[in-house]
Design a protein around this motif. Structure first.
Motif: not given
Ligand code: SF4
Ligand code: HEM
Ligand code: SF4
Ligand code: SF4
Lengths: 214, 329
Positions: A55-60, A62-65, A97-101, A118-120
């Protein structure tokens, strides 16, 4: 300060999709939205098949952000990446952008236009004062109640761990030490034990190191 | 009085096109998805080397999820897309648009408006029909709206977001996105109509070659001859055909995500759309300048449909002769 992370132990994941169901149940997500999924690589190939719950990895970093046109993501003090659905425009950039879909979109409106992303949330809700509205929009806020994400809590083999990154990494390191050699209790996979163990150990160290930097 | 010729404004356009092209960096590089690797290492450790090799190459597996692309554990292209958009397109576009505006301003300060050489005769010649003008202003207004809303998607978070309350910011951006997404297809129709309607005027001839050779009038004193449209205007037409249609086609791919486009497809078309639309906007600044402030008497042509005889003689002598000849018959 806690740094929340997921960890999925591929040696234990049996692709039961219990986490997926637990998530759906805890968060009552819309039709078509599946925040967590299990991916199986080399399905059916004996000795190679591996399943991972993602699920979302809550990246350090974060590419989404970084790509969101409305900057609707915000990091919490627990290191989670949450987002504001009021400012989300459903452009889908975060998904690109998200590596994990991780980002999911309800199909709303004409011509397949996307609805709000919507995401985790690591079961940590979202930016709403009113808990009822929060639950409707973002799903459960278990963290506020002192509970961990339901997916990890429900995992039957405890392959999926969630919690403070340092704790989670410690548990995993311990497992690696106990599992030790080839064909040990939990290791379902026959492989070059030395290689894989070395990799696992260094991965565990890496995971541990990563937690020390925050 | 210094004699100025219309060629000047067209060279202005050439200059800024050059600036724009130079300002847009070429995006050619391959970068490893270092961050995805670190995140993945941390959250799914303990897997075998084989698995890592596969996962890091974006190999697909099986999943119960129906979301598009869900069977891929790690989508490795995301990292590079982020870099291209944030590190190259975003600043590149700002440089291109800013550079274009700066070049035009500089040109205006150095050369100034191209005045009518001879006083108006008061005799008015029809240049653009009602249809021509309708299409032009339809496309132009949609272009401006699409440009503003598109640029908001790309840049507004840097300057609008800090000054607006979150709720207002959210409504503004949602409006921008919806306006952009719904007007896009209408713009597409207009551009197509324009391309078809003006096709017949836009074949290059020897006259245009000579026009270019004289730099549209900036080299030498003589004003180069031009027919109904001069070389510069024809170039702008073909820019619309090529770059404009690129914007339209890529925009339509993005507009209808319901045909099962993959994430990789969408990434590619977003890059194409952004780069092409930024080039088009930077070039459009030049077109707008030449058509308004840059050339005395040009704007009224597209506004009323008629130009003054002196203007026609000065800027489009061959066309003027043609019209005169015809009206005598
Ligand atoms: S890039 Fe994807 S996995 Fe990483 S924080 Fe954003 S939504 Fe979550
Ligand atoms: C047929 C016409 C067009 C269509 C269908 C279209 C569609 C789109 C879509 C779908 C997006 C993605 C944003 C989102 O989904 O929210 C987008 C972005 C954008 N568009 Fe268009 N568009 C069109 C024309 C134009 C024109 C004429 C311009 C410029 C004058 C333009 C400039 C932009 C810009 C700058 C972006 C942002 C790119 C980014 O953020 O990377 N578009 N467009
Ligand atoms: S943490 Fe909560 S929201 Fe995230 S996948 Fe698990 S159950 Fe779903
Ligand atoms: S879909 Fe929403 S959250 Fe994702 S990038 Fe677009 S505005 Fe941001």
């Amino acid at each position: 300060m806690a740094r929340m992370k997921f960890l999925c132990d591929s040696e234990r994941c049996i692709e039961c999709n219990g986490c997926v169901t637990a998530c759906k149940n805890a968060n009552e997500t819309e039709w078509g939205i599946q925040r967590r999924r299990v991916v199986t690589l080399d399905d059916g190939e004996i000795g190679k098949e591996v399943s991972i719950s993602v699920a979302c990895m809550h990246c350090s970093d974060a590419p989404c952000m970084a790509v969101c046109p409305t900057d609707c993501f915000y990091p919490t003090e627990d290191g989670l990446i949450l987002h504001n659905k009021d400012t989300c425009i459903g452009c889908g950039y975060c998904l690109y952008a998200c590596p994990f879909g991780a980002p999911q979109f309800p199909k709303q409106g004409a011509f397949g236009a996307r609805g709000k992303m919507d995401k985790c949330t690591f079961c940590a809700g979202g930016p709403e004062e009113d808990p009822v509205i929060e639950e409707q929009k973002y799903g459960a806020n278990r963290l506020r109640e002192g509970k961990l994400p339901l997916c990890a809590e429900m995992c039957s083999t405890k392959a999926l761990l969630a919690g403070d990154a340092a704790d989670v990494a410690d548990i995993f390191r311990e497992r690696v030490v106990y599992r030790g050699h080839r064909n040990s209790a939990w290791s379902s996979v026959e492989h070059e034990a030395s290689d894989a163990e070395q990799l696992a150990k260094s991965a565990a160290d890496l995971a541990y190191d990563a937690t020390q930097s925050v | 009085m210094m004699v100025k010729q219309s060629g000047h404004n067209h060279s202005a356009w050439m200059i800024l096109l050059l600036v724009v092209l130079m300002a847009l960096p070429v995006t050619a590089f391959a970068q490893e998805s270092a961050d995805a690797r670190r995140e993945a290492f941390q959250s799914m450790p303990g897997t075998q080397p084989d698995f890592w090799r596969d996962a890091m190459q974006g190999v697909s597996g099986r999943t119960q999820s129906n979301s598009p692309g869900a069977d891929t554990l790690i989508m490795i292209e995301g990292e590079r897309w982020r870099e291209i958009r944030n590190q190259w397109i975003s600043p590149g576009g700002a440089i291109a648009l800013g550079g274009s505006l700066a070049a035009i301003t500089l040109f205006y300060l150095l050369v100034g408006q191209v005045k009518l050489v001879h006083p108006r005769t008061g005799k008015r010649i029809e240049r653009w029909t009602r249809w021509d003008r309708a299409i032009h202003w339809y496309v132009a207004s949609l272009f401006i709206i699409l440009g503003i809303t598109g640029l908001s998607i790309l840049y507004a978070k840097w300057f609008l977001m800090p000054i607006l309350p979150t709720s207002v910011w959210g409504s503004v951006m949602n409006a921008a996105k919806n306006i952009h997404n719904y007007l896009g297809p209408l713009f597409a129709l207009g551009v197509l109509a324009m391309i078809v309607k003006w096709f017949k005027h836009n074949f290059f001839t020897m006259v245009d070659l000579k026009w270019f050779a004289k730099g549209g009038g900036i080299v030498g004193k003589a004003h180069p001859s031009a027919g109904y449209l001069n070389g510069g205007e024809k170039v702008w037409y073909w820019v619309i055909v090529t770059v404009g249609l690129t914007v339209v086609v890529s925009g339509l791919v993005l507009d209808f995500p319901n045909f099962g486009q993959t994430r990789e497809t969408m990434q590619l078309f977003l890059i194409i759309h952004a780069v092409a639309s930024l080039i088009l906007m930077a070039a459009a600044f030049g077109h707008i300048y030449i058509g308004t402030l840059g050339t005395e008497g040009a704007f009224e042509g597209m506004k009323t449909g008629y130009v003054d005889e002196s203007w026609a003689k000065q800027h489009h002598d061959l066309w003027y002769e043609e019209v005169k000849h015809k009206s005598k018959q």
